[in-house]
Design an enzyme around this catalytic site. Structure first.
Site, PDB file in Angstrom:
ATOM      1  N   GLY A 281      31.919   5.200 -17.926  1.00 56.50           N
ATOM      2  CA  GLY A 281      33.140   4.425 -18.105  1.00 56.50           C
ATOM      3  C   GLY A 281      34.355   5.011 -17.429  1.00 56.50           C
ATOM      4  CG  ASP A 282      36.374   9.049 -15.567  1.00 59.10           C
ATOM      5  OD1 ASP A 282      37.104   9.629 -16.374  1.00 59.10           O
ATOM      6  OD2 ASP A 282      36.605   9.005 -14.343  1.00 59.10           O
TER       7      ASP A 282
END
Length: 370
Positions: free
Chosen positions: A306-307
């Site tokens: 998710g980064d």
């Protein structure tokens, strides 16, 4: 003739008096019609006055406002979360000397400090291992980063120039010697959410000063969970914390104070167990826990899909044109999570190190490596 002579005399009488509003005879109909243009739309009507078309100016180009992607979290943005423990200076202190301890790719490698008792929990020093078992030692804090780098380069040669340009201190023997207070680390992470680094540092200093006397911040100590629990949530607000953040910090302190969360658990539990327990804490999302596990606990095999910084770096490594950013459904995506997981699978059990280098993938030209 008399009427024409009268008109000429009136005009002569007004000449030179400064009066300009003399009625002019109407233009022939044909002349007026020649200047008219058929008005077919409302847009045309804006440029027509009294039946005569205004000369339009050069149309101005519309300014295209490029929507920038959200700020991508990077190791620099989580500095407050990963600072080593210090009993005095609230920012940092000289780290202890690097010791050659046992290291495990799938476990915690940081020495952890208990927030209440200040007891140190760490992996054994190599010299503490019995001679009969020393031959079975494969990873230590002195060689685990070298093993990780060798695996990364063998798996993806494009990483070599990035690795050569950016030494990864956080997983070096010096980085793995830094003692971490997990409560302080997680509290700092909550404080730093959605504010600039300077603002987070200022708020944190004010927060610590609530529990210390004197004006010298270098003599202040970070509050223990029991000290925070002894205060009302409203008493934490003067530090600059929002109501919600004050609730989050107070709730985290209660988890440690009650024993629901312990330093021993965070040190010895599997990554899945750490993630499961910390996600239950209000104010700690999946990304926050991933960053804490990676840079606080120094676990070597953490990976965050998710980064956005990791997404962008992986896309660059794969030869994608990351400049052509697209937003689908209101969410910025450089790569799908499924594709990221498939690619990262090859870098096990050192995905934390791979993730760290993904943040820096665009800083080095890897195109010549094909």
């Amino acid at each position: 003739m008399a009427a024409r002579r009268s008109t000429r005399l009136s005009a002569a009488a007004l000449k030179g008096t400064g009066v300009d509003n003399i009625s002019k005879p109407p233009l022939p109909k044909a002349t007026t019609e020649s200047k008219k243009r058929k008005i077919s739309t409302k847009e045309d009507a804006k440029h027509v006055s009294n039946g005569v078309e205004d000369v339009p100016s050069t149309p101005k180009k519309k300014k295209v406002t490029r929507i920038l992607p959200p700020v991508t979290p990077t190791p620099a943005a989580i500095g407050l979360m990963t600072l080593p423990y210090s009993s005095a200076d609230i920012d940092d202190s000289t780290p202890p000397p690097a010791l050659n301890r046992l290291a495990v790719p799938n476990g915690t490698n940081a020495p952890l400090i208990s927030p209440e008792t200040h007891r140190l929990i760490s992996n054994k020093h190599v010299d503490q291992v019995s001679p009969s078992k020393k031959a079975n030692i494969t990873s230590t804090t002195k060689n685990i980063l070298d093993d990780a780098i060798a695996h990364l380069i063998e798996t993806e040669p494009k990483l070599k120039p990035i690795i050569e340009k950016h030494p990864c201190r956080i997983f070096s023997s010096e980085g793995l010697a830094e003692e971490i207070d997990p409560f302080r680390s997680l509290t700092s992470g909550i404080i730093s959410q959605q504010v600039s680094g300077a603002a987070a540092k200022s708020i944190k200093a004010k927060f610590v000063s609530l529990f210390n006397d004197g004006d010298d911040p270098e003599l202040h100590t970070f509050p223990t969970p029991s000290q925070i629990c002894a205060k009302a949530i409203e008493d934490l607000r003067p530090a600059g914390l929002s109501q919600r953040k004050a609730e989050y910090v107070h709730g985290l302190a209660q988890k440690f104070h009650s024993g629901e969360l312990t330093t021993e658990l965070l040190f010895s539990a599997s990554y899945e167990e750490v993630l499961e327990e910390l996600i239950k804490v209000r104010g700690l999302g999946k990304w926050s826990v991933e960053m804490f596990a990676c840079f606080g606990l120094k676990r070597m095999d953490v990976f965050s899909t998710g980064d956005l910084g990791v997404q962008r770096g992986m896309a660059a490594l794969m030869g994608r044109d990351v400049g052509k950013l697209k937003s689908k459904g209101g969410k910025w995506k450089y790569m799908s999570e499924k594709e990221m997981e498939e690619i990262a699978e090859k870098f096990k059990p050192y995905r934390s190190v791979f993730m760290w280098y993904c943040w820096r993938a665009e800083e080095v030209d890897v195109s010549t490596l094909g």
